[in-house]
Design a protein around this motif. Structure first.
Motif, PDB file in Angstrom:
ATOM      1  N   THR A  19     -29.158  27.807  -6.084  1.00  0.00           N
ATOM      2  CA  THR A  19     -28.470  29.075  -5.854  1.00  0.00           C
ATOM      3  C   THR A  19     -26.977  28.904  -5.649  1.00  0.00           C
ATOM      4  O   THR A  19     -26.246  29.871  -5.663  1.00  0.00           O
ATOM      5  CB  THR A  19     -29.059  29.790  -4.632  1.00  0.00           C
ATOM      6  OG1 THR A  19     -28.927  28.931  -3.489  1.00  0.00           O
ATOM      7  CG2 THR A  19     -30.523  30.134  -4.854  1.00  0.00           C
ATOM      8  N   GLY A  20     -26.503  27.707  -5.436  1.00  0.00           N
ATOM      9  CA  GLY A  20     -25.084  27.452  -5.241  1.00  0.00           C
ATOM     10  C   GLY A  20     -24.834  25.982  -5.454  1.00  0.00           C
ATOM     11  O   GLY A  20     -25.716  25.251  -5.849  1.00  0.00           O
ATOM     12  N   ALA A  21     -23.625  25.537  -5.169  1.00  0.00           N
ATOM     13  CA  ALA A  21     -23.337  24.126  -5.391  1.00  0.00           C
ATOM     14  C   ALA A  21     -22.704  23.473  -4.181  1.00  0.00           C
ATOM     15  O   ALA A  21     -22.196  22.382  -4.276  1.00  0.00           O
ATOM     16  CB  ALA A  21     -22.442  23.968  -6.616  1.00  0.00           C
ATOM     17  N   GLY A  22     -22.707  24.121  -3.032  1.00  0.00           N
ATOM     18  CA  GLY A  22     -22.176  23.510  -1.828  1.00  0.00           C
ATOM     19  C   GLY A  22     -23.139  22.471  -1.287  1.00  0.00           C
ATOM     20  O   GLY A  22     -24.284  22.372  -1.720  1.00  0.00           O
ATOM     21  N   LEU A  23     -22.692  21.678  -0.327  1.00  0.00           N
ATOM     22  CA  LEU A  23     -23.547  20.635   0.222  1.00  0.00           C
ATOM     23  C   LEU A  23     -24.815  21.200   0.824  1.00  0.00           C
ATOM     24  O   LEU A  23     -25.885  20.627   0.683  1.00  0.00           O
ATOM     25  CB  LEU A  23     -22.776  19.821   1.264  1.00  0.00           C
ATOM     26  CG  LEU A  23     -21.679  18.921   0.694  1.00  0.00           C
ATOM     27  CD1 LEU A  23     -20.936  18.225   1.813  1.00  0.00           C
ATOM     28  CD2 LEU A  23     -22.259  17.909  -0.257  1.00  0.00           C
ATOM     29  N   ASP A  24     -24.739  22.315   1.530  1.00  0.00           N
ATOM     30  CA  ASP A  24     -25.949  22.907   2.084  1.00  0.00           C
ATOM     31  C   ASP A  24     -26.918  23.288   0.972  1.00  0.00           C
ATOM     32  O   ASP A  24     -28.124  23.131   1.109  1.00  0.00           O
ATOM     33  CB  ASP A  24     -25.625  24.140   2.938  1.00  0.00           C
ATOM     34  CG  ASP A  24     -24.981  23.758   4.257  1.00  0.00           C
ATOM     35  OD1 ASP A  24     -25.086  22.579   4.659  1.00  0.00           O
ATOM     36  OD2 ASP A  24     -24.377  24.633   4.881  1.00  0.00           O
ATOM     37  N   ASP A  25     -26.375  23.805  -0.122  1.00  0.00           N
ATOM     38  CA  ASP A  25     -27.245  24.180  -1.237  1.00  0.00           C
ATOM     39  C   ASP A  25     -27.893  22.953  -1.870  1.00  0.00           C
ATOM     40  O   ASP A  25     -29.042  23.008  -2.282  1.00  0.00           O
ATOM     41  CB  ASP A  25     -26.465  24.954  -2.295  1.00  0.00           C
ATOM     42  CG  ASP A  25     -25.974  26.289  -1.784  1.00  0.00           C
ATOM     43  OD1 ASP A  25     -24.790  26.571  -1.972  1.00  0.00           O
ATOM     44  OD2 ASP A  25     -26.768  27.026  -1.183  1.00  0.00           O
ATOM     45  N   ILE A  26     -27.184  21.858  -1.934  1.00  0.00           N
ATOM     46  CA  ILE A  26     -27.761  20.651  -2.512  1.00  0.00           C
ATOM     47  C   ILE A  26     -28.869  20.137  -1.606  1.00  0.00           C
ATOM     48  O   ILE A  26     -29.926  19.723  -2.073  1.00  0.00           O
ATOM     49  CB  ILE A  26     -26.665  19.606  -2.772  1.00  0.00           C
ATOM     50  CG1 ILE A  26     -25.856  20.051  -3.976  1.00  0.00           C
ATOM     51  CG2 ILE A  26     -27.267  18.232  -2.987  1.00  0.00           C
ATOM     52  CD1 ILE A  26     -24.646  19.231  -4.245  1.00  0.00           C
ATOM     53  N   GLY A  27     -28.658  20.183  -0.301  1.00  0.00           N
ATOM     54  CA  GLY A  27     -29.723  19.817   0.622  1.00  0.00           C
ATOM     55  C   GLY A  27     -30.894  20.765   0.492  1.00  0.00           C
ATOM     56  O   GLY A  27     -32.055  20.343   0.493  1.00  0.00           O
ATOM     57  N   ASP A  28     -30.600  22.062   0.376  1.00  0.00           N
ATOM     58  CA  ASP A  28     -31.660  23.053   0.196  1.00  0.00           C
ATOM     59  C   ASP A  28     -32.392  22.825  -1.126  1.00  0.00           C
ATOM     60  O   ASP A  28     -33.612  22.961  -1.197  1.00  0.00           O
ATOM     61  CB  ASP A  28     -31.100  24.470   0.234  1.00  0.00           C
ATOM     62  CG  ASP A  28     -30.613  24.873   1.626  1.00  0.00           C
ATOM     63  OD1 ASP A  28     -30.962  24.191   2.610  1.00  0.00           O
ATOM     64  OD2 ASP A  28     -29.873  25.868   1.706  1.00  0.00           O
ATOM     65  N   PHE A  29     -31.645  22.500  -2.168  1.00  0.00           N
ATOM     66  CA  PHE A  29     -32.244  22.194  -3.468  1.00  0.00           C
ATOM     67  C   PHE A  29     -33.201  21.008  -3.345  1.00  0.00           C
ATOM     68  O   PHE A  29     -34.344  21.070  -3.797  1.00  0.00           O
ATOM     69  CB  PHE A  29     -31.142  21.904  -4.488  1.00  0.00           C
ATOM     70  CG  PHE A  29     -31.616  21.242  -5.752  1.00  0.00           C
ATOM     71  CD1 PHE A  29     -32.370  21.941  -6.675  1.00  0.00           C
ATOM     72  CD2 PHE A  29     -31.290  19.924  -6.025  1.00  0.00           C
ATOM     73  CE1 PHE A  29     -32.810  21.330  -7.852  1.00  0.00           C
ATOM     74  CE2 PHE A  29     -31.719  19.310  -7.188  1.00  0.00           C
ATOM     75  CZ  PHE A  29     -32.476  20.013  -8.101  1.00  0.00           C
ATOM     76  N   ALA A  30     -32.750  19.951  -2.689  1.00  0.00           N
ATOM     77  CA  ALA A  30     -33.603  18.771  -2.514  1.00  0.00           C
ATOM     78  C   ALA A  30     -34.823  19.118  -1.656  1.00  0.00           C
ATOM     79  O   ALA A  30     -35.942  18.697  -1.960  1.00  0.00           O
ATOM     80  CB  ALA A  30     -32.808  17.626  -1.891  1.00  0.00           C
ATOM     81  N   GLY A  31     -34.623  19.903  -0.603  1.00  0.00           N
ATOM     82  CA  GLY A  31     -35.733  20.312   0.252  1.00  0.00           C
ATOM     83  C   GLY A  31     -36.736  21.176  -0.491  1.00  0.00           C
ATOM     84  O   GLY A  31     -37.950  21.011  -0.340  1.00  0.00           O
ATOM     85  N   ALA A  32     -36.234  22.104  -1.302  1.00  0.00           N
ATOM     86  CA  ALA A  32     -37.128  22.966  -2.085  1.00  0.00           C
ATOM     87  C   ALA A  32     -37.906  22.150  -3.115  1.00  0.00           C
ATOM     88  O   ALA A  32     -39.092  22.402  -3.352  1.00  0.00           O
ATOM     89  CB  ALA A  32     -36.334  24.073  -2.774  1.00  0.00           C
ATOM     90  N   THR A  33     -37.252  21.162  -3.697  1.00  0.00           N
ATOM     91  CA  THR A  33     -37.938  20.293  -4.653  1.00  0.00           C
ATOM     92  C   THR A  33     -39.031  19.492  -3.946  1.00  0.00           C
ATOM     93  O   THR A  33     -40.152  19.372  -4.447  1.00  0.00           O
ATOM     94  CB  THR A  33     -36.937  19.353  -5.347  1.00  0.00           C
ATOM     95  OG1 THR A  33     -35.946  20.148  -6.003  1.00  0.00           O
ATOM     96  CG2 THR A  33     -37.619  18.468  -6.370  1.00  0.00           C
ATOM     97  N   TYR A  34     -38.712  18.977  -2.760  1.00  0.00           N
ATOM     98  CA  TYR A  34     -39.715  18.256  -1.962  1.00  0.00           C
ATOM     99  C   TYR A  34     -40.901  19.170  -1.650  1.00  0.00           C
ATOM    100  O   TYR A  34     -42.054  18.779  -1.828  1.00  0.00           O
ATOM    101  CB  TYR A  34     -39.084  17.734  -0.668  1.00  0.00           C
ATOM    102  CG  TYR A  34     -40.065  17.014   0.215  1.00  0.00           C
ATOM    103  CD1 TYR A  34     -40.277  15.649   0.070  1.00  0.00           C
ATOM    104  CD2 TYR A  34     -40.799  17.697   1.178  1.00  0.00           C
ATOM    105  CE1 TYR A  34     -41.205  14.983   0.868  1.00  0.00           C
ATOM    106  CE2 TYR A  34     -41.726  17.043   1.977  1.00  0.00           C
ATOM    107  CZ  TYR A  34     -41.921  15.691   1.812  1.00  0.00           C
ATOM    108  OH  TYR A  34     -42.845  15.045   2.599  1.00  0.00           O
ATOM    109  N   ASP A  35     -40.601  20.381  -1.189  1.00  0.00           N
ATOM    110  CA  ASP A  35     -41.666  21.334  -0.841  1.00  0.00           C
ATOM    111  C   ASP A  35     -42.566  21.626  -2.034  1.00  0.00           C
ATOM    112  O   ASP A  35     -43.789  21.687  -1.902  1.00  0.00           O
ATOM    113  CB  ASP A  35     -41.070  22.648  -0.328  1.00  0.00           C
ATOM    114  CG  ASP A  35     -40.388  22.505   1.017  1.00  0.00           C
ATOM    115  OD1 ASP A  35     -40.645  21.528   1.746  1.00  0.00           O
ATOM    116  OD2 ASP A  35     -39.566  23.399   1.334  1.00  0.00           O
TER     117      ASP A  35
END
Length: 142
Positions: A19-35
């Motif tokens: 949804t974005g490209a900030g560091l929080d979004d990258i962490g969220d992206f990795a977390g969503a992929t893990y989930d």
């Protein structure tokens, strides 16, 4: 690969949209992929089968477009000074997906290394938190 594999790979691409490209979004992206991989452990087997078959990838055009969009967003964040510009954006996207997904793909290896089962809710939470934190650290602007 059959229709089920195509459907599952399409669902993954939709479920972990960046949804974005900030560091929080990258962490969220990795977390969503893990989930997603934790909830769908058969996906790792499908991806491995796709790799072992060495044939054309399932729905390659649409999946490539989806992942190239992620790469382009990461590259833009690098140009904006938000992410480490010294990393290849495509390699970063791939590394984050691997970081998040491999826990479910090789659960026996993960348990041998960590000494804990991924079925344990506390261990699941620790692994997810690690993935998010590692993704943010890896991509942090230098």
């Amino acid at each position: 690969m059959g229709g089920r594999a195509h459907d599952e790979l399409d669902r993954l691409a939709s479920a972990v949209a960046l949804t974005g490209a900030g560091l929080d979004d990258i962490g969220d992206f990795a977390g969503a992929t893990y989930d997603y991989h934790a909830a769908n452990p058969e996906l790792g087997r499908l991806l491995q089968w796709e790799g072992l078959a060495r044939g054309p990838a399932a729905d390659v055009a649409r999946r490539s477009t989806h992942y190239r969009e992620k790469v382009n967003r990461f590259a833009q964040a690098q140009r904006d000074g938000v992410l480490d510009a010294g990393l290849d954006a495509a390699h970063l996207v791939f590394a984050l997906i691997a970081l998040a997904a491999w826990w479910q793909t090789v659960p026996q290896l993960a348990e041998m290394i960590t000494g804990a089962s991924g079925d344990d809710p506390g261990e699941h939470d620790r692994r997810r938190a690690f993935v998010v934190k590692a993704a943010r650290r890896l991509a942090a602007a230098r």
